[in-house]
Design a protein around this motif. Structure first.
Motif, PDB file in Angstrom:
ATOM      1  N   ILE A  75     -57.055  46.105 -43.744  1.00 41.58           N
ATOM      2  CA  ILE A  75     -56.843  44.659 -43.661  1.00 41.58           C
ATOM      3  C   ILE A  75     -58.040  43.887 -44.209  1.00 41.58           C
ATOM      4  N   LEU A  76     -59.242  44.296 -43.866  1.00 43.18           N
ATOM      5  CA  LEU A  76     -60.422  43.587 -44.372  1.00 43.18           C
ATOM      6  C   LEU A  76     -60.599  43.788 -45.878  1.00 43.18           C
ATOM      7  N   SER A  77     -60.294  44.965 -46.377  1.00 41.25           N
ATOM      8  CA  SER A  77     -60.380  45.210 -47.825  1.00 41.25           C
ATOM      9  C   SER A  77     -59.399  44.322 -48.591  1.00 41.25           C
ATOM     10  N   VAL A  78     -58.182  44.256 -48.110  1.00 42.87           N
ATOM     11  CA  VAL A  78     -57.173  43.431 -48.777  1.00 42.87           C
ATOM     12  C   VAL A  78     -57.524  41.950 -48.649  1.00 42.87           C
ATOM     13  N   ALA A  79     -58.101  41.541 -47.517  1.00 43.98           N
ATOM     14  CA  ALA A  79     -58.509  40.136 -47.346  1.00 43.98           C
ATOM     15  C   ALA A  79     -59.579  39.749 -48.360  1.00 43.98           C
ATOM     16  N   VAL A  80     -60.502  40.651 -48.622  1.00 46.27           N
ATOM     17  CA  VAL A  80     -61.550  40.376 -49.625  1.00 46.27           C
ATOM     18  C   VAL A  80     -60.934  40.291 -51.023  1.00 46.27           C
ATOM     19  N   VAL A  81     -60.023  41.191 -51.333  1.00 46.17           N
ATOM     20  CA  VAL A  81     -59.388  41.191 -52.652  1.00 46.17           C
ATOM     21  C   VAL A  81     -58.533  39.936 -52.853  1.00 46.17           C
ATOM     22  N   LEU A  82     -57.867  39.472 -51.807  1.00 45.42           N
ATOM     23  CA  LEU A  82     -56.983  38.311 -51.918  1.00 45.42           C
ATOM     24  C   LEU A  82     -57.689  36.967 -51.691  1.00 45.42           C
ATOM     25  N   SER A  83     -58.979  36.967 -51.401  1.00 50.49           N
ATOM     26  CA  SER A  83     -59.656  35.695 -51.139  1.00 50.49           C
ATOM     27  C   SER A  83     -59.630  34.728 -52.329  1.00 50.49           C
ATOM     28  N   PRO A  84     -59.787  35.174 -53.588  1.00 49.65           N
ATOM     29  CA  PRO A  84     -59.635  34.214 -54.695  1.00 49.65           C
ATOM     30  C   PRO A  84     -58.217  33.646 -54.793  1.00 49.65           C
ATOM     31  N   PHE A  85     -57.218  34.471 -54.520  1.00 51.10           N
ATOM     32  CA  PHE A  85     -55.827  34.002 -54.496  1.00 51.10           C
ATOM     33  C   PHE A  85     -55.649  32.935 -53.425  1.00 51.10           C
ATOM     34  N   ASN A  86     -56.156  33.200 -52.221  1.00 47.94           N
ATOM     35  CA  ASN A  86     -56.028  32.238 -51.121  1.00 47.94           C
ATOM     36  C   ASN A  86     -56.754  30.933 -51.427  1.00 47.94           C
ATOM     37  N   PHE A  87     -57.939  31.027 -52.027  1.00 45.94           N
ATOM     38  CA  PHE A  87     -58.691  29.825 -52.387  1.00 45.94           C
ATOM     39  C   PHE A  87     -57.877  28.961 -53.350  1.00 45.94           C
ATOM     40  N   ARG A  88     -57.360  29.587 -54.389  1.00 42.03           N
ATOM     41  CA  ARG A  88     -56.639  28.835 -55.418  1.00 42.03           C
ATOM     42  C   ARG A  88     -55.339  28.250 -54.874  1.00 42.03           C
TER      43      ARG A  88
END
Length: 134
Positions: free
Chosen positions: A96-109
């Motif tokens: 979960i934490l790995s995927v959260a880091v990978v998806l953080s630019p997606f979430n920001f945008r």
């Protein structure tokens, strides 16, 4: 032929992070994933809309990003449980934490895209703004 209405669809504009008023100009100056980080344009390059409606306007996008993060984490937790059947908390935390880091630019945008397209009162699509600037 000059009187014809020129309308652009909403979903492609949302997916490609385009201006909510004209659906032509880019919200961001660069790509989602890169070493420079994401740079948001101050104004729409097509219609001139100022994206930051007031000082601190994009702080609200943090709440949208939080909601996206929670939805992603719950979905992942259910998927891990169904696919592995494991009760090891380290497996859940690691994935979960790995995927959260990978998806953080997606979430920001997309938290900013959702804020501008759906959660901003008084900001609507104007088909006449979609025409080519001559």
């Amino acid at each position: 032929m000059e009187n014809t209405q020129y309308k652009l669809a909403a979903w492609p504009a949302i997916v490609h992070a385009k201006c909510p008023r004209c659906r032509r100009g880019d919200l961001f100056a660069n790509s989602m994933y890169g070493f420079k980080g994401q740079v948001m344009n101050k104004t729409c390059p097509h219609c001139g809309l100022v994206y930051e409606r007031e000082p601190g306007y994009f702080y609200v996008a943090m709440f949208v990003s939080y909601a996206l993060n929670v939805a992603e984490m719950v979905t992942l937790a259910v998927a891990i449980s169904v696919l592995t059947g494991s009760s090891n908390p380290w497996l859940y935390c690691g994935i979960i934490l790995s995927v959260a880091v990978v998806l953080s630019p997606f979430n920001f945008r997309y938290s900013r895209v959702v804020l501008l397209h759906w959660l901003t009162p008084g900001l609507h699509y104007h088909p006449e703004m979609s025409k080519d600037n001559l």
